[in-house]
Design a protein around this motif. Structure first.
Motif, short mmCIF file in Angstrom:
data_model
loop_
_atom_site.label_atom_id
_atom_site.label_comp_id
_atom_site.label_asym_id
_atom_site.label_seq_id
_atom_site.Cartn_x
_atom_site.Cartn_y
_atom_site.Cartn_z
N GLN A 11 0.84 -1.21 0.00
CA GLN A 11 0.00 0.00 0.00
C GLN A 11 0.86 1.25 0.00
O GLN A 11 0.57 2.22 -0.71
CB GLN A 11 -0.92 0.02 1.23
CG GLN A 11 -2.10 -0.89 1.14
CD GLN A 11 -2.90 -0.88 2.43
OE1 GLN A 11 -2.51 -0.29 3.43
NE2 GLN A 11 -4.05 -1.56 2.40
N LYS A 12 1.92 1.26 0.81
CA LYS A 12 2.82 2.42 0.86
C LYS A 12 3.51 2.64 -0.49
O LYS A 12 3.71 3.78 -0.90
CB LYS A 12 3.87 2.25 1.97
CG LYS A 12 3.30 2.37 3.36
CD LYS A 12 2.72 3.75 3.57
CE LYS A 12 2.13 3.92 4.94
NZ LYS A 12 1.52 5.21 5.14
N PHE A 26 16.78 1.08 -5.64
CA PHE A 26 17.24 1.98 -4.58
C PHE A 26 18.09 1.22 -3.55
O PHE A 26 19.07 1.74 -3.03
CB PHE A 26 16.02 2.62 -3.89
CG PHE A 26 16.37 3.56 -2.78
CD1 PHE A 26 16.75 4.87 -3.04
CD2 PHE A 26 16.32 3.13 -1.45
CE1 PHE A 26 17.07 5.73 -2.01
CE2 PHE A 26 16.63 3.99 -0.41
CZ PHE A 26 17.01 5.30 -0.69
N MET A 27 17.69 -0.02 -3.26
CA MET A 27 18.37 -0.82 -2.25
C MET A 27 19.55 -1.62 -2.83
O MET A 27 20.22 -2.33 -2.08
CB MET A 27 17.38 -1.78 -1.58
CG MET A 27 16.27 -1.07 -0.84
SD MET A 27 15.03 -2.20 -0.19
CE MET A 27 15.95 -3.04 1.07
N SER A 28 19.76 -1.53 -4.13
CA SER A 28 20.80 -2.31 -4.83
C SER A 28 20.62 -3.81 -4.60
O SER A 28 21.56 -4.54 -4.32
CB SER A 28 22.20 -1.88 -4.38
OG SER A 28 22.40 -0.52 -4.62
N ALA A 53 12.53 2.74 4.79
CA ALA A 53 11.99 3.97 5.41
C ALA A 53 12.45 5.20 4.62
O ALA A 53 11.65 6.10 4.36
CB ALA A 53 12.44 4.06 6.86
N ALA A 54 13.72 5.23 4.22
CA ALA A 54 14.24 6.36 3.45
C ALA A 54 13.56 6.44 2.08
O ALA A 54 13.19 7.52 1.62
CB ALA A 54 15.75 6.25 3.29
N GLU A 61 10.27 3.93 12.77
CA GLU A 61 9.53 3.14 13.74
C GLU A 61 8.30 2.50 13.11
O GLU A 61 7.91 1.39 13.47
CB GLU A 61 9.11 4.01 14.94
CG GLU A 61 10.25 4.38 15.86
CD GLU A 61 11.07 5.56 15.34
OE1 GLU A 61 10.62 6.26 14.40
OE2 GLU A 61 12.16 5.79 15.87
N GLU A 62 7.69 3.21 12.18
CA GLU A 62 6.51 2.67 11.51
C GLU A 62 6.89 1.47 10.65
O GLU A 62 6.19 0.45 10.65
CB GLU A 62 5.88 3.77 10.65
CG GLU A 62 4.44 3.56 10.35
CD GLU A 62 3.80 4.77 9.69
OE1 GLU A 62 2.67 4.61 9.21
OE2 GLU A 62 4.41 5.85 9.64
N VAL A 63 8.00 1.57 9.94
CA VAL A 63 8.48 0.44 9.13
C VAL A 63 8.81 -0.73 10.05
O VAL A 63 8.46 -1.88 9.76
CB VAL A 63 9.70 0.85 8.28
CG1 VAL A 63 10.29 -0.36 7.57
CG2 VAL A 63 9.32 1.91 7.27
#
Length: 156
Positions: A11-12, A26-28, A53-54, A61-63
């Motif tokens: 959803q995010k 992004f995370m490679s 999160a980034a 904290e939400e992640v």
């Protein structure tokens, strides 16, 4: 593997018009590794949690809360579940105290609201009476280094 709130993560991504491939880039990481991670088939590392999160631009904290799936508090002590937003919608309930202990069959139990008994861990209460906090002492207050302790810690 450990539970993860996969639906929340997807959803995010949708809310930010971002794709799983964008996140993987992004995370490679390989997109299949990210997919397995978000499905709970592969553990998420702390660094990966930080990257997510980034990437999503949301609170760490939400992640972390959704990384563990549905998070429960210490229900046996009447504590509610963790809320990553930091707000309390309902007032806190009375916590479990030593007056609530039921002694039965040589064991210690706590009675839940529905009447069922939960056996207490043998370590419950083992530290009772080992520390005394004097009246008027705030353990959360910052230390005043100009007073006696700062002098003792660093100059003696």
């Amino acid at each position: 593997m450990s539970p993860i709130d996969s639906e929340w993560f997807y959803q995010k991504l949708d809310q930010g018009d971002k794709s799983l491939r964008d996140l993987a880039r992004f995370m490679s990481l390989d997109p299949s590794a990210v997919s397995r991670m978000l499905k709970g088939e592969r553990k998420m590392s702390a660094d990966e949690q930080d990257d997510i999160a980034a990437f999503l631009g949301i609170n760490l904290e939400e992640v972390a809360a959704h990384r563990r799936g549905k998070v429960f508090g210490f229900e046996e002590t009447k504590q509610g579940s963790y809320d990553a937003t930091g707000s309390l919608d309902t007032p806190p309930v009375k916590m479990f105290t030593k007056d609530d202990i039921v002694y039965k069959d040589g064991k210690r139990w706590m009675e839940k609201e529905d009447g069922t008994l939960i056996e207490l861990h043998p370590a419950y209460g083992c530290m009772a009476g080992t520390i005394t906090v004097m009246p008027g002492v705030d353990l959360t207050a910052p230390m005043d280094w100009e007073e006696e302790w700062g002098e003792k810690l660093y100059n003696e």
